[in-house]
Write a protein that holds these residues in place. Sequence first.
Motif, PDB file in Angstrom:
ATOM      1  N   ILE A   1      -6.507 -14.019 -31.945  1.00 51.81           N
ATOM      2  CA  ILE A   1      -6.580 -15.339 -30.990  1.00 51.81           C
ATOM      3  C   ILE A   1      -5.421 -15.708 -30.813  1.00 51.81           C
ATOM      4  O   ILE A   1      -4.362 -15.404 -31.465  1.00 51.81           O
ATOM      5  CB  ILE A   1      -7.131 -16.556 -32.008  1.00 51.81           C
ATOM      6  CG1 ILE A   1      -7.933 -16.413 -32.254  1.00 51.81           C
ATOM      7  CG2 ILE A   1      -6.737 -18.128 -31.394  1.00 51.81           C
ATOM      8  CD1 ILE A   1      -8.884 -17.486 -33.085  1.00 51.81           C
ATOM      9  N   THR A   2      -4.717 -16.461 -29.680  1.00 53.73           N
ATOM     10  CA  THR A   2      -2.878 -16.826 -29.163  1.00 53.73           C
ATOM     11  C   THR A   2      -3.448 -17.722 -28.746  1.00 53.73           C
ATOM     12  O   THR A   2      -4.307 -18.584 -28.029  1.00 53.73           O
ATOM     13  CB  THR A   2      -2.245 -15.280 -28.312  1.00 53.73           C
ATOM     14  OG1 THR A   2      -3.557 -15.640 -27.028  1.00 53.73           O
ATOM     15  CG2 THR A   2      -2.362 -14.174 -29.152  1.00 53.73           C
ATOM     16  N   THR A   3      -2.519 -18.876 -28.687  1.00 52.48           N
ATOM     17  CA  THR A   3      -1.480 -19.688 -27.830  1.00 52.48           C
ATOM     18  C   THR A   3      -1.997 -19.900 -26.837  1.00 52.48           C
ATOM     19  O   THR A   3      -0.896 -18.700 -26.213  1.00 52.48           O
ATOM     20  CB  THR A   3      -0.667 -20.696 -28.750  1.00 52.48           C
ATOM     21  OG1 THR A   3      -0.750 -20.417 -30.127  1.00 52.48           O
ATOM     22  CG2 THR A   3      -0.844 -21.720 -27.851  1.00 52.48           C
ATOM     23  N   SER A   4      -2.799 -19.683 -26.030  1.00 55.36           N
ATOM     24  CA  SER A   4      -2.601 -19.861 -24.250  1.00 55.36           C
ATOM     25  C   SER A   4      -3.576 -21.769 -23.840  1.00 55.36           C
ATOM     26  O   SER A   4      -3.595 -22.295 -24.549  1.00 55.36           O
ATOM     27  CB  SER A   4      -3.142 -18.844 -23.683  1.00 55.36           C
ATOM     28  OG  SER A   4      -4.945 -19.332 -23.943  1.00 55.36           O
ATOM     29  N   ASP A   5      -3.632 -21.691 -22.835  1.00 59.72           N
ATOM     30  CA  ASP A   5      -4.345 -22.563 -21.952  1.00 59.72           C
ATOM     31  C   ASP A   5      -6.214 -22.255 -22.101  1.00 59.72           C
ATOM     32  O   ASP A   5      -6.615 -22.926 -21.611  1.00 59.72           O
ATOM     33  CB  ASP A   5      -3.760 -22.765 -20.017  1.00 59.72           C
ATOM     34  CG  ASP A   5      -2.170 -23.127 -19.967  1.00 59.72           C
ATOM     35  OD1 ASP A   5      -2.522 -23.443 -20.853  1.00 59.72           O
ATOM     36  OD2 ASP A   5      -1.916 -22.446 -19.083  1.00 59.72           O
ATOM     37  N   PHE A   6      -6.128 -21.412 -22.688  1.00 60.60           N
ATOM     38  CA  PHE A   6      -7.359 -21.282 -22.631  1.00 60.60           C
ATOM     39  C   PHE A   6      -8.364 -21.415 -23.775  1.00 60.60           C
ATOM     40  O   PHE A   6      -7.808 -20.265 -25.138  1.00 60.60           O
ATOM     41  CB  PHE A   6      -8.043 -18.868 -21.745  1.00 60.60           C
ATOM     42  CG  PHE A   6      -7.384 -19.363 -19.833  1.00 60.60           C
ATOM     43  CD1 PHE A   6      -9.184 -19.161 -19.618  1.00 60.60           C
ATOM     44  CD2 PHE A   6      -6.333 -19.136 -20.204  1.00 60.60           C
ATOM     45  CE1 PHE A   6      -8.632 -19.353 -18.180  1.00 60.60           C
ATOM     46  CE2 PHE A   6      -5.854 -18.687 -18.745  1.00 60.60           C
ATOM     47  CZ  PHE A   6      -7.383 -18.775 -17.790  1.00 60.60           C
ATOM     48  N   GLU A   7      -9.261 -22.193 -24.252  1.00 59.23           N
ATOM     49  CA  GLU A   7      -9.726 -22.631 -25.606  1.00 59.23           C
ATOM     50  C   GLU A   7     -11.002 -22.263 -25.684  1.00 59.23           C
ATOM     51  O   GLU A   7     -11.815 -22.744 -24.628  1.00 59.23           O
ATOM     52  CB  GLU A   7      -9.027 -24.070 -26.012  1.00 59.23           C
ATOM     53  CG  GLU A   7      -9.447 -24.159 -27.205  1.00 59.23           C
ATOM     54  CD  GLU A   7      -9.239 -25.979 -27.554  1.00 59.23           C
ATOM     55  OE1 GLU A   7      -9.680 -26.471 -28.563  1.00 59.23           O
ATOM     56  OE2 GLU A   7      -8.002 -26.651 -26.461  1.00 59.23           O
ATOM     57  N   TYR A   8     -10.998 -21.998 -26.811  1.00 56.11           N
ATOM     58  CA  TYR A   8     -13.311 -21.819 -26.786  1.00 56.11           C
ATOM     59  C   TYR A   8     -12.812 -22.666 -27.951  1.00 56.11           C
ATOM     60  O   TYR A   8     -12.942 -23.155 -28.846  1.00 56.11           O
ATOM     61  CB  TYR A   8     -13.095 -20.192 -27.667  1.00 56.11           C
ATOM     62  CG  TYR A   8     -14.950 -19.823 -27.937  1.00 56.11           C
ATOM     63  CD1 TYR A   8     -15.366 -19.374 -26.964  1.00 56.11           C
ATOM     64  CD2 TYR A   8     -15.361 -20.192 -29.167  1.00 56.11           C
ATOM     65  CE1 TYR A   8     -16.620 -18.983 -26.619  1.00 56.11           C
ATOM     66  CE2 TYR A   8     -16.750 -19.766 -29.498  1.00 56.11           C
ATOM     67  CZ  TYR A   8     -17.906 -19.313 -27.510  1.00 56.11           C
ATOM     68  OH  TYR A   8     -18.627 -19.401 -28.469  1.00 56.11           O
ATOM     69  N   ALA A   9     -14.509 -23.728 -26.981  1.00 60.66           N
ATOM     70  CA  ALA A   9     -14.947 -24.929 -27.870  1.00 60.66           C
ATOM     71  C   ALA A   9     -16.409 -24.571 -28.424  1.00 60.66           C
ATOM     72  O   ALA A   9     -17.380 -25.603 -28.600  1.00 60.66           O
ATOM     73  CB  ALA A   9     -15.081 -26.078 -26.845  1.00 60.66           C
ATOM     74  N   GLY A  10     -16.698 -23.337 -28.358  1.00 67.35           N
ATOM     75  CA  GLY A  10     -18.338 -22.870 -28.561  1.00 67.35           C
ATOM     76  C   GLY A  10     -18.110 -22.841 -30.305  1.00 67.35           C
ATOM     77  O   GLY A  10     -17.090 -22.698 -30.940  1.00 67.35           O
ATOM     78  N   ASP A  11     -19.562 -21.191 -30.526  1.00 64.81           N
ATOM     79  CA  ASP A  11     -19.380 -20.919 -31.460  1.00 64.81           C
ATOM     80  C   ASP A  11     -20.357 -20.169 -31.427  1.00 64.81           C
ATOM     81  O   ASP A  11     -20.439 -19.085 -30.822  1.00 64.81           O
ATOM     82  CB  ASP A  11     -19.970 -22.081 -32.894  1.00 64.81           C
ATOM     83  CG  ASP A  11     -21.350 -22.062 -31.747  1.00 64.81           C
ATOM     84  OD1 ASP A  11     -22.218 -21.380 -30.922  1.00 64.81           O
ATOM     85  OD2 ASP A  11     -22.426 -23.314 -31.760  1.00 64.81           O
ATOM     86  N   ASN A  12     -20.197 -18.933 -32.563  1.00 67.25           N
ATOM     87  CA  ASN A  12     -20.785 -17.585 -33.065  1.00 67.25           C
ATOM     88  C   ASN A  12     -22.507 -18.045 -32.926  1.00 67.25           C
ATOM     89  O   ASN A  12     -22.962 -17.301 -33.542  1.00 67.25           O
ATOM     90  CB  ASN A  12     -20.260 -17.126 -34.502  1.00 67.25           C
ATOM     91  CG  ASN A  12     -20.580 -17.655 -35.794  1.00 67.25           C
ATOM     92  OD1 ASN A  12     -21.021 -18.278 -35.284  1.00 67.25           O
ATOM     93  ND2 ASN A  12     -20.167 -16.295 -36.741  1.00 67.25           N
ATOM     94  N   LYS A  13     -23.072 -19.097 -32.427  1.00 68.50           N
ATOM     95  CA  LYS A  13     -23.986 -19.129 -32.630  1.00 68.50           C
ATOM     96  C   LYS A  13     -25.036 -19.066 -31.384  1.00 68.50           C
ATOM     97  O   LYS A  13     -25.690 -18.371 -30.897  1.00 68.50           O
ATOM     98  CB  LYS A  13     -25.076 -20.130 -33.531  1.00 68.50           C
ATOM     99  CG  LYS A  13     -24.250 -20.239 -34.367  1.00 68.50           C
ATOM    100  CD  LYS A  13     -25.094 -19.487 -35.237  1.00 68.50           C
ATOM    101  CE  LYS A  13     -24.101 -19.613 -37.594  1.00 68.50           C
ATOM    102  NZ  LYS A  13     -24.976 -18.422 -37.710  1.00 68.50           N
ATOM    103  N   SER A  14     -25.315 -20.374 -29.876  1.00 67.13           N
ATOM    104  CA  SER A  14     -25.266 -20.617 -28.819  1.00 67.13           C
ATOM    105  C   SER A  14     -24.691 -21.077 -28.115  1.00 67.13           C
ATOM    106  O   SER A  14     -24.506 -21.121 -26.777  1.00 67.13           O
ATOM    107  CB  SER A  14     -26.576 -21.333 -29.393  1.00 67.13           C
ATOM    108  OG  SER A  14     -26.167 -22.352 -29.823  1.00 67.13           O
TER     109      SER A  14
END
Length: 277
Positions: A84-97
């Motif tokens: 994980i690094t700081t960038s314009d791309f952010e993960y808003a999900g989870d490890n389920k679905s």
Amino acid sequence: MKTLHLSVILLTLSGVLPQDSEWGVKYPNSPICAVTGFSVSIPCSYFYPTSNPRIQVTQMLWCSMKSNREGCTDPPYVYNSSSITTSDFEYAGDNKSDCTLLIHNVQFSYSGEYRFRFITDNPSDRYTGKPGVLLQVADLKVSLIRLSGIGTLKQGDSLNLMCDVDCTQSSSQFVWSKNNERLNTSGRVLHFPAVTVRDSGSYTCTWKTNMTSGSEMISLHVEGEIFNSCLLWITPLVTAGLILLVVIYIRCVHTQQLKNEDPDIYTTVQYITLHSP
């Protein structure tokens, strides 16, 4: 394995719900439009066999097919949950679905196809959703279209303010505001049949969808606003000046009459005026 992947894609596109034994990734059916400088959300969901509770997702990845020539099976990635690094791309999900991706400060270079890949704790159980989702990037523009009059805007001129974005997105809406106060109107066109000085101000068009938004401002100045405000000061000054001129004129006429009628009286009046306390 290839036959299994193909059947999953066909079932997903046809709207059939995934079974417990299936692997797949679901993206929006149509391209997503985003405005430069703003954020956009790319909805995404994924599924894998739930009949085996021992399967755990350990790594989530997003790649841009502009920079990734290996089909997202190898780096580079725009997002990697293991690094994980700081960038314009952010993960808003989870490890389920949920595999939703947020992209901030969108640039033209971000346009293109994106794919999601996930890896489980079993090295042989990994999946990439393809084809991916297409992101279109455009500018939001607000332009002034004159319908009457030329040159500087004057009272009575007719015009339109036009809000436009160079990509197609369903279920979008346009919201207008003046000086940060929302106007009771909608649509890409704001019509002025006959402008007045009261129409001067800063107008903002905000374009919204359920995944993104963007706004752009334009200033409108109608000639006459400054003149009218100055008139409030000029009128009393001119009036006072005219009154003073009339008083001086009457005094001069009266003095001249005294001088003509009796020079001795004029001299006396002049002496009294000059030496009065």
